[in-house]
Design a protein around this motif. Structure first.
Motif, short mmCIF file in Angstrom:
data_model
loop_
_atom_site.label_atom_id
_atom_site.label_comp_id
_atom_site.label_asym_id
_atom_site.label_seq_id
_atom_site.Cartn_x
_atom_site.Cartn_y
_atom_site.Cartn_z
N SER A 70 0.85 -1.19 0.00
CA SER A 70 0.00 0.00 0.00
C SER A 70 0.89 1.24 0.00
CB SER A 70 -0.94 0.01 1.20
OG SER A 70 -0.22 0.03 2.41
N ASP A 72 0.83 5.49 0.93
CA ASP A 72 0.22 6.67 1.52
C ASP A 72 0.84 7.88 0.84
OD1 ASP A 72 -0.51 8.89 3.05
OD2 ASP A 72 -0.56 7.74 4.90
N ASN A 74 -0.02 10.96 0.90
CA ASN A 74 0.06 12.17 1.72
C ASN A 74 1.36 12.19 2.52
OD1 ASN A 74 -2.42 13.22 0.90
ND2 ASN A 74 -3.52 11.97 2.40
N LYS A 75 1.78 11.01 2.98
CA LYS A 75 2.98 10.92 3.80
C LYS A 75 4.19 10.45 2.97
CE LYS A 75 0.48 9.78 8.04
NZ LYS A 75 0.31 8.80 9.14
#
Length: 121
Positions: A70, A72, A74-75
């Motif tokens: 996965s 992320d 945004n991070k």
């Protein structure tokens, strides 16, 4: 400067779980990403890959059903969740990034991290 830093490698018992992380920085583009591993004396192999939006994924047959990749955005962190780990999962795990999903899958990514050790006993 593009930088990929893996973390989360550990020594675990067979049947356990482990989550690897890869923190990315310095990208000027949206990038597809993947996890690879290399066991002692063996060639590096692709474990899993994910497109930048998460719509496309790839898993090597030996980890299907046990591993989830996965991202992320945004991070800027890529994850590899490993369940029911097996001794044959023992390897140095690397994350990789490239604008091309195909190049990720083929192991020809432009950017690579330094690796994190996973040992399953």
């Amino acid at each position: 400067q593009v930088q990929l830093v893996e973390s989360g490698g550990d020594s675990v018992e067979a049947g356990g779980l482990l989550t690897l992380s890869c923190t990315a920085s310095g990208f000027a583009f949206d990038s597809d990403m993947g996890w690879f591993r290399q066991a002692p004396g063996q060639k590096r192999e692709a474990v899993a890959a994910v497109s930048t939006g998460g719509s496309s994924t790839m898993y090597v047959d030996s980890v299907k059903g046990r591993v989830t990749i996965s991202i992320d955005k945004n991070k800027n962190i890529l994850y590899l969740e490993m369940n029911n780990v097996k001794p044959e999962d023992t390897a140095v795990y690397y994350c990789a990034a490239d604008p091309s999903f195909a190049k990720i899958v083929l192991g020809r990514a432009n950017y690579w991290g330094q690796g994190t050790q996973v040992t399953v006993s």
